[in-house]
Design a protein around this motif. Structure first.
Motif, PDB file in Angstrom:
ATOM      1  N   LEU A  79      -1.855   2.183  -3.590  1.00  0.00           N
ATOM      2  CA  LEU A  79      -2.949   1.266  -3.902  1.00  0.00           C
ATOM      3  C   LEU A  79      -3.741   0.984  -2.630  1.00  0.00           C
ATOM      4  CD1 LEU A  79      -0.937  -1.192  -6.170  1.00  0.00           C
ATOM      5  CD2 LEU A  79      -2.427   0.694  -6.903  1.00  0.00           C
ATOM      6  N   GLU A  80      -4.989   1.402  -2.605  1.00  0.00           N
ATOM      7  CA  GLU A  80      -5.849   1.279  -1.431  1.00  0.00           C
ATOM      8  C   GLU A  80      -7.050   0.396  -1.744  1.00  0.00           C
ATOM      9  OE1 GLU A  80      -8.037   1.165   1.744  1.00  0.00           O
ATOM     10  OE2 GLU A  80      -6.064   2.136   1.853  1.00  0.00           O
ATOM     11  N   ALA A  81      -7.223  -0.652  -0.961  1.00  0.00           N
ATOM     12  CA  ALA A  81      -8.325  -1.586  -1.205  1.00  0.00           C
ATOM     13  C   ALA A  81      -9.684  -0.967  -0.921  1.00  0.00           C
ATOM     14  CB  ALA A  81      -8.140  -2.843  -0.352  1.00  0.00           C
ATOM     15  N   GLY A  82      -9.734  -0.027   0.022  1.00  0.00           N
ATOM     16  CA  GLY A  82     -11.004   0.572   0.405  1.00  0.00           C
ATOM     17  C   GLY A  82     -11.497   1.609  -0.583  1.00  0.00           C
ATOM     18  N   ALA A  83     -12.703   2.101  -0.302  1.00  0.00           N
ATOM     19  CA  ALA A  83     -13.339   3.072  -1.191  1.00  0.00           C
ATOM     20  C   ALA A  83     -12.892   4.496  -0.912  1.00  0.00           C
ATOM     21  CB  ALA A  83     -14.857   2.974  -1.066  1.00  0.00           C
ATOM     22  N   GLU A  84     -12.115   4.696   0.143  1.00  0.00           N
ATOM     23  CA  GLU A  84     -11.631   6.041   0.473  1.00  0.00           C
ATOM     24  C   GLU A  84     -10.288   5.917   1.187  1.00  0.00           C
ATOM     25  OE1 GLU A  84     -13.686   8.201   3.551  1.00  0.00           O
ATOM     26  OE2 GLU A  84     -14.378   6.359   4.506  1.00  0.00           O
TER      27      GLU A  84
ATOM     28  N   ARG B  26      -4.874   5.369  -5.850  1.00  0.00           N
ATOM     29  CA  ARG B  26      -5.938   4.632  -6.511  1.00  0.00           C
ATOM     30  C   ARG B  26      -6.769   3.898  -5.457  1.00  0.00           C
ATOM     31  NH1 ARG B  26      -2.927   1.714 -11.668  1.00  0.00           N
ATOM     32  NH2 ARG B  26      -1.937   3.609 -12.533  1.00  0.00           N
ATOM     33  N   LEU B  27      -8.051   4.193  -5.435  1.00  0.00           N
ATOM     34  CA  LEU B  27      -8.961   3.578  -4.471  1.00  0.00           C
ATOM     35  C   LEU B  27      -9.625   2.345  -5.071  1.00  0.00           C
ATOM     36  CD1 LEU B  27     -10.612   6.859  -3.145  1.00  0.00           C
ATOM     37  CD2 LEU B  27      -8.640   5.641  -2.195  1.00  0.00           C
ATOM     38  N   GLY B  28     -10.105   1.467  -4.211  1.00  0.00           N
ATOM     39  CA  GLY B  28     -10.726   0.240  -4.698  1.00  0.00           C
ATOM     40  C   GLY B  28      -9.753  -0.651  -5.438  1.00  0.00           C
TER      41      GLY B  28
ATOM     42  N   ARG C  14       0.208  -7.497  -8.353  1.00  0.00           N
ATOM     43  CA  ARG C  14      -1.096  -7.868  -8.897  1.00  0.00           C
ATOM     44  C   ARG C  14      -2.190  -7.132  -8.139  1.00  0.00           C
ATOM     45  NH1 ARG C  14      -1.117 -12.612 -11.965  1.00  0.00           N
ATOM     46  NH2 ARG C  14       0.843 -12.650 -13.133  1.00  0.00           N
ATOM     47  N   VAL C  15      -3.081  -6.516  -8.887  1.00  0.00           N
ATOM     48  CA  VAL C  15      -4.132  -5.693  -8.297  1.00  0.00           C
ATOM     49  C   VAL C  15      -5.486  -6.133  -8.832  1.00  0.00           C
ATOM     50  CG1 VAL C  15      -4.966  -3.325  -7.963  1.00  0.00           C
ATOM     51  CG2 VAL C  15      -2.507  -3.749  -8.251  1.00  0.00           C
ATOM     52  N   THR C  16      -6.450  -6.260  -7.935  1.00  0.00           N
ATOM     53  CA  THR C  16      -7.842  -6.499  -8.332  1.00  0.00           C
ATOM     54  C   THR C  16      -8.651  -5.265  -7.977  1.00  0.00           C
ATOM     55  OG1 THR C  16      -7.654  -8.882  -7.954  1.00  0.00           O
ATOM     56  CG2 THR C  16      -9.875  -7.956  -8.028  1.00  0.00           C
ATOM     57  N   HIS C  17      -9.302  -4.684  -8.968  1.00  0.00           N
ATOM     58  CA  HIS C  17     -10.076  -3.458  -8.764  1.00  0.00           C
ATOM     59  C   HIS C  17     -11.503  -3.778  -8.330  1.00  0.00           C
ATOM     60  CE1 HIS C  17      -6.980  -0.745 -10.382  1.00  0.00           C
ATOM     61  NE2 HIS C  17      -6.661  -1.771 -11.155  1.00  0.00           N
ATOM     62  N   ALA C  18     -12.172  -2.772  -7.831  1.00  0.00           N
ATOM     63  CA  ALA C  18     -13.519  -2.957  -7.286  1.00  0.00           C
ATOM     64  C   ALA C  18     -14.489  -3.530  -8.311  1.00  0.00           C
ATOM     65  CB  ALA C  18     -14.047  -1.625  -6.745  1.00  0.00           C
TER      66      ALA C  18
END
Length: 460
Positions: A40-45, A110-112, A139-143
């Motif tokens: 799980l990656e918070a950034g766009a890349e 998974r990005l964002g 818990r994950v919040t997507h872009a």
């Protein structure tokens, strides 16, 4: 286990937080061991944090910043490892290694996807009952703002420390007025090849707070700018919380990471030319406005001449906010795992010795949670990519039931050749704890024009 729409049971994934060098290496090791990762990656890349310092060159050559198991995963794609003796920039690292590795991992990354909380399913931090039998809930919040709950068998947090730079204040808190002056403060090494960034510093006076490699890089860049056609009048004030000592500029020719040693020597040569002054024993208490300029005020009441810009490179901190419902065992000073902290404490290991370590030192009271990579070091700045790769090799071996391999840690790290100086860190480094209260040389407050001062005191 989790239930699919068809009612079949599937094993839960190992959730890896962060698609940086250590997180992606963890995923590669999990795949190699037949375990399923979900990154799980918070950034766009992939490598989003590394991308933010794309212009900075690493201390370590290509041969020391790629993981062997990740290379094995990449090989069938036709990927060719760069010349192991050359030094990549952060941008090179992303383009030629991290992005291809993420592409091979495919939908496992998974990005964002920003992790906002981790807990045991149905159990908060207090509850003991059958705690270790419960899966983790992430818990994950997507872009796009969508929220999701992901179940996991294990959580490997490789989210790093890049998102939380330390403030200018000498007490670890933001200096008075620091937030109000945010438009004139940067917490990153400026990319002076960017025309807009270059214009911000050209012909101006800039204060640089910090004593690590990031500060060296900033000082050397500003000195180079001062000698260019568009940089006349550029000048730096280098602010150190300690004094000038034999280790101030790093290990020099004694550093087994030659690029890191050369960086310190280049910074010294640049400031010796008179493009910077150094203010020692200065612990910032306030940042005051003087029209369009800033005045730094120390705890002892000293006030510096006004500057146009301020670059704060005083270390990085781990973001522990989303781990509050887990039972972590962290050192009260470094915020690193309790068993690891004595091995990396810059107050004790001031000459560059970092001992090999693995799953044993990375374990917590909460079973099956691991902080790895830069985040595992908390506020300590002594980190190498090789360390992170060895950490995840050991952790994943333990998850796969291979205790013999997990406990066999054979990493050999380069010596810094430094007493109390910059640590073992591939990425842009700030002074952090090494510039706090633990140095071996007590500072004598002074303003020094580098290149004109007498012999520096040595750490005894």
């Amino acid at each position: 286990m989790t239930t699919t729409a068809a009612g079949a049971l599937e094993p839960l994934p190992v959730v890896v937080i962060g698609a940086g060098p250590t997180g992606l290496a963890a995923a590669a090791h999990l795949v190699d061991r037949g375990l399923e990762p979900l990154v799980l990656e918070a950034g766009a890349e992939a490598g989003a944090a590394v991308r933010e310092w794309a212009h900075v060159r690493l201390f370590s050559p290509w041969g020391e910043v790629t993981d062997a198991v990740a290379e094995k995963l990449l090989a069938p794609t036709g990927w060719v490892k760069p010349d192991p003796t050359t030094y990549p920039t952060g941008g090179d690292w992303v383009e030629r290694y991290l992005r291809p590795l993420a592409e091979v991992l495919g939908e496992r990354v998974r990005l964002g996807a920003r992790v906002t909380g981790v807990s045991r399913s149905g159990r908060d931090r207090i509850v003991d009952a059958d705690r270790e039998t419960r899966p983790f809930t992430v818990r994950v919040t997507h872009a796009d703002g969508r929220e999701e709950r992901v179940l996991a068998r294990t959580v490997i947090d490789a989210s790093g420390t890049w998102s939380l730079p330390s403030p200018a204040g000498g007490d670890g808190l933001p200096a008075l007025g620091e937030r109000a002056a945010a438009d004139r403060i940067s917490y990153r090494v400026p990319d002076l090849n960017d025309p807009a960034v270059r214009a911000r510093y050209a012909g101006r006076r800039t204060a640089v707070i910090g004593s690590g490699a990031s500060a060296f890089t900033a000082l050397a860049g500003l000195a180079e700018l001062a000698t260019s056609e568009d940089g006349a009048g550029t000048h730096a004030t280098w602010i150190l919380r300690r004094g000038i000592s034999g280790s101030t500029f790093g290990g020099g020719t004694a550093d087994q990471l030659p690029a890191r040693g050369a960086l310190g020597l280049a910074a010294k040569a640049a400031v010796d030319a008179g493009h910077a002054d150094a203010v020692t024993g200065f612990r910032t208490q306030a940042v005051e406005r003087d029209g369009d300029r800033l005045v730094l005020v120390a705890e002892d009441g000293r006030r510096l001449d006004p500057v146009d810009e301020l670059i704060v490179l005083t270390g990085l901190r781990p973001d522990l906010s989303f781990l509050g419902e887990l039972r972590l065992g962290l050192d009260e000073r470094l915020q690193a795992p309790v068993a690891l902290a004595p091995l990396i404490d810059p107050n004790q290991h001031s000459c560059g010795t970092v001992y090999p370590h693995g799953v044993g030192e990375l374990s917590h009271p909460e079973q099956d949670v691991y902080l790895v990579g830069m985040k595992s070091y908390g506020r300590a700045p002594t980190f190498l990519a090789l360390t992170g790769y060895e950490q995840v090799r050991s952790v994943v071996a333990a998850l796969a039931g291979d205790r013999e391999s997990a406990e066999r840690v054979e990493l050999v790290l380069p010596e810094t050749g430094v007493c109390g100086g910059a640590g073992l860190f591939d990425q842009p480094q700030a002074d952090g704890a090494t510039d706090g209260g633990g140095g071996c040389c007590a500072p004598a407050p002074a303003l020094i024009q580098l290149g004109t001062a007498g012999p520096a005191p040595s750490c005894g």
